[in-house]
Enzyme design. Structure first.
Site, mmCIF file in Angstrom:
data_model
loop_
_atom_site.group_PDB
_atom_site.id
_atom_site.type_symbol
_atom_site.label_atom_id
_atom_site.label_comp_id
_atom_site.label_asym_id
_atom_site.label_seq_id
_atom_site.Cartn_x
_atom_site.Cartn_y
_atom_site.Cartn_z
ATOM 1 N N LEU A 9 -2.700 6.200 -8.775
ATOM 2 C CA LEU A 9 -3.730 5.992 -7.839
ATOM 3 C C LEU A 9 -4.005 7.388 -7.234
ATOM 4 O O LEU A 9 -4.576 7.323 -6.025
ATOM 5 C CB LEU A 9 -3.262 5.005 -6.814
ATOM 6 C CG LEU A 9 -3.065 3.608 -7.554
ATOM 7 C CD1 LEU A 9 -2.350 2.674 -6.526
ATOM 8 C CD2 LEU A 9 -4.152 3.031 -8.311
ATOM 9 N N SER A 10 -3.529 8.531 -7.570
ATOM 10 C CA SER A 10 -3.753 9.935 -7.310
ATOM 11 C C SER A 10 -3.351 9.963 -5.955
ATOM 12 O O SER A 10 -4.083 10.617 -4.870
ATOM 13 C CB SER A 10 -5.490 10.089 -7.296
ATOM 14 O OG SER A 10 -5.487 11.301 -7.590
ATOM 15 N N ASP A 14 -15.359 12.556 -17.933
ATOM 16 C CA ASP A 14 -15.705 13.561 -17.253
ATOM 17 C C ASP A 14 -15.907 15.110 -17.802
ATOM 18 O O ASP A 14 -16.671 15.970 -17.378
ATOM 19 C CB ASP A 14 -14.351 13.777 -16.035
ATOM 20 C CG ASP A 14 -13.040 13.781 -16.531
ATOM 21 O OD1 ASP A 14 -13.043 13.419 -17.966
ATOM 22 O OD2 ASP A 14 -12.156 14.038 -15.988
ATOM 23 N N TYR A 51 -4.066 13.031 -25.659
ATOM 24 C CA TYR A 51 -5.095 13.661 -24.651
ATOM 25 C C TYR A 51 -5.881 14.714 -25.211
ATOM 26 O O TYR A 51 -6.933 14.873 -25.526
ATOM 27 C CB TYR A 51 -4.756 14.190 -23.303
ATOM 28 C CG TYR A 51 -5.652 14.667 -22.260
ATOM 29 C CD1 TYR A 51 -6.496 13.888 -21.502
ATOM 30 C CD2 TYR A 51 -5.903 15.781 -22.083
ATOM 31 C CE1 TYR A 51 -7.405 14.194 -20.581
ATOM 32 C CE2 TYR A 51 -6.955 16.341 -21.318
ATOM 33 C CZ TYR A 51 -7.721 15.377 -20.529
ATOM 34 O OH TYR A 51 -8.586 15.892 -19.631
ATOM 35 N N GLU A 74 -14.510 6.125 -18.501
ATOM 36 C CA GLU A 74 -13.058 6.926 -18.537
ATOM 37 C C GLU A 74 -13.277 8.084 -19.738
ATOM 38 O O GLU A 74 -13.913 7.740 -20.929
ATOM 39 C CB GLU A 74 -12.217 5.724 -19.159
ATOM 40 C CG GLU A 74 -10.815 5.741 -18.712
ATOM 41 C CD GLU A 74 -10.761 5.636 -17.081
ATOM 42 O OE1 GLU A 74 -10.404 6.617 -16.669
ATOM 43 O OE2 GLU A 74 -11.021 4.506 -16.629
ATOM 44 N N HIS A 75 -12.930 9.171 -19.444
ATOM 45 C CA HIS A 75 -12.823 10.517 -20.359
ATOM 46 C C HIS A 75 -14.423 10.971 -20.606
ATOM 47 O O HIS A 75 -14.694 11.663 -21.577
ATOM 48 C CB HIS A 75 -12.106 10.036 -21.977
ATOM 49 C CG HIS A 75 -10.785 9.942 -22.008
ATOM 50 N ND1 HIS A 75 -10.067 11.014 -22.250
ATOM 51 C CD2 HIS A 75 -9.691 9.182 -21.644
ATOM 52 C CE1 HIS A 75 -8.747 10.756 -22.271
ATOM 53 N NE2 HIS A 75 -8.640 9.440 -21.859
ATOM 54 N N ASP A 116 -10.672 12.751 -8.594
ATOM 55 C CA ASP A 116 -9.702 12.045 -7.729
ATOM 56 C C ASP A 116 -10.166 12.781 -6.339
ATOM 57 O O ASP A 116 -10.213 11.980 -5.401
ATOM 58 C CB ASP A 116 -8.343 12.476 -8.118
ATOM 59 C CG ASP A 116 -7.924 11.945 -9.591
ATOM 60 O OD1 ASP A 116 -8.742 11.266 -10.142
ATOM 61 O OD2 ASP A 116 -6.871 12.385 -9.977
ATOM 62 N N GLU A 141 -4.530 22.058 -7.459
ATOM 63 C CA GLU A 141 -4.006 21.111 -8.513
ATOM 64 C C GLU A 141 -3.626 21.833 -9.836
ATOM 65 O O GLU A 141 -2.920 21.901 -10.465
ATOM 66 C CB GLU A 141 -4.090 19.677 -8.545
ATOM 67 C CG GLU A 141 -3.445 18.862 -9.485
ATOM 68 C CD GLU A 141 -3.441 17.392 -9.208
ATOM 69 O OE1 GLU A 141 -3.768 17.057 -7.808
ATOM 70 O OE2 GLU A 141 -2.869 16.668 -9.781
#
Ligand code: ADP
Ligand code: MG
Length: 384
Positions: free
Chosen positions: A124-125, A36, A220, A33-34, A171, A159
């Site tokens: 859930l994208s 990327d 964020y 998580e975080h 995703d 996106e």
């Protein structure tokens, strides 16, 4: 997944032609998580909730996109794609068409029907599943083959740039490249990946806390700034640290005192999370489910204590899960401050786990959670 036959029937009735249909899944991140934007590792799985896209050519020069979920349509000339976002569902497929056009492809006149069962806005994208289903359907109609990583990047750009939502590549990447009964360990530095087997006897139970604390938006940005600050300080000593992906806990022990406390804690989360994520792939590969469960537990604690991105409801959901039979591992997944937990659960206990977790969470919080029993599924594919 929605019925492919039914979508074909709906498309035929509306447009008079039988479509080719593609299915693109939503996803859940099992760990990482975080990491990327620190060029680290994530390990999502595609799930068996998907968006279907049915496509056929048209003779009248127009593009008509239909959302069966909303019973709505958007249409325009194929030679004059919309230049601005509209703020509604059509931005996702239109963004994909525009991005294809920007890459030099000519968009033919077409009818596109979309129909999905990925819960909207639940983390859930569903958005990535719409983009990927659209990209697969439209490129097939154009007779163009785009490789997996390129298709994922194209959808991410749609996106980021057209819809205007900042999201990483995870995703779209797993919606394209996921595989049934596997998690996907993705290296966000170079998009190399490998599939790690999830035993068929394991279900992915996703529990939505139904809360999203409003600090999520601003936090964020603060988190990213803290991560980048820690990275810059460590890089003074070791210039080869370009992102926290390159740093180790030893670096943090040696030079951590120079980093403000909050940033040091964020960095410790990222550095240990990267190690946990690759270790989790190895645990799957050696079928060591106890180890995997431990790693998920540690990941949750790190996300909660060091990254400070959890909340009381998510901590409770994880704690309650830990007392139920059949649980392998549980943690908060996604951007933080609410949203969903992901639970790896022995399939034979999944139904009981779902009902007990739901009842206990409701009793403690007064909130009715949504809980989905999923399985790791294939990435985008032609169906029917
Ligand atoms: P998430 O990706 O977490 O589900 P997002 O806010 O990123 O949430 O994306 C949700 C949006 O994606 C919806 O509001 C809608 O505009 C679009 N969308 C999702 N599924 C569909 C669908 N089946 N048909 C049309 N649009 C969809
Ligand atoms: Mg989304």
């Amino acid at each position: 997944m929605q019925s492919v036959e039914q979508l074909k029937e709906l498309h035929l009735r509306r447009f008079g032609t039988v479509p080719q249909v593609f299915a693109a899944p939503g996803r859940v991140n099992l760990i990482g998580e975080h990491t990327d934007y620190a060029e680290g590792f994530v390990m999502p799985a595609a799930i068996d909730f998907a968006t279907l896209a049915g496509v056929t050519q048209r003779e009248d020069g127009r593009v008509v996109i239909r959302a069966e979920n909303f019973d709505e349509e958007r249409s325009f000339e194929a030679e004059a794609l919309p230049e601005m976002r509209s703020g509604e569902w059509s931005d996702y497929p239109v963004g994909v068409l525009r991005t294809l056009a920007e890459e030099g492809y000519r968009i033919p006149p077409l009818s596109l029907s979309l129909w999905g069962d990925v819960p909207l806005g639940s983390g859930l994208s569903s958005s990535a599943s719409v983009e990927v289903a659209t990209a697969a359907a439209v490129t097939r109609l154009m007779g163009t083959a785009i490789d997996g990583p390129a298709m994922a990047r194209l959808c991410q750009r749609a996106e980021n740039e057209f819809v205007g939502a900042s999201c990483g590549i995870m995703d779209q990447f797993v919606s394209v490249n996921g595989a049934a009964n596997h998690a996907l360990l993705l290296d966000c530095r170079d998009l190399s990946y490998r599939l790690a087997p999830i035993p068929k006897s394991v279900a992915l139970v996703i529990a939505n806390t139904m809360v999203k604390h409003s600090i999520a938006g601003g936090e964020y940005g603060t988190r990213r700034a803290e991560v980048e600050l820690a990275c810059r300080i460590l890089a003074r000593h070791r210039p080869e640290i370009r992102f926290l992906r390159d740093a180790t806990v030893v670096d943090l022990e040696r030079w951590g005192e120079e980093i403000p406390e909050a940033a040091r804690k964020r960095a410790r989360h990222i550095i240990t999370e990267n190690a946990r994520t690759t270790a989790a792939a190895e645990a799957l590969e050696t079928q060591d489910m106890d180890r995997l469960g431990m790693l998920m537990h540690e990941a949750h604690l790190s996300y909660s204590h060091d990254f400070e991105a959890s909340c009381a409801e998510a901590d409770l959901m994880v704690e309650l899960a830990g007392r139920l039979p059949g649980l392998i591992g549980a943690r908060l997944t996604g951007g933080g401050f609410g949203g969903c937990t992901v639970n790896l659960v022995e399939q034979e206990f999944a139904a009981e786990f779902k009902s007990k977790l739901g009842a206990q969470y409701r009793e403690r919080t007064g909130i009715e959670p949504e809980i989905y029993i999923c399985h790791a599924s294939d990435g985008v594919r032609r169906v029917g």
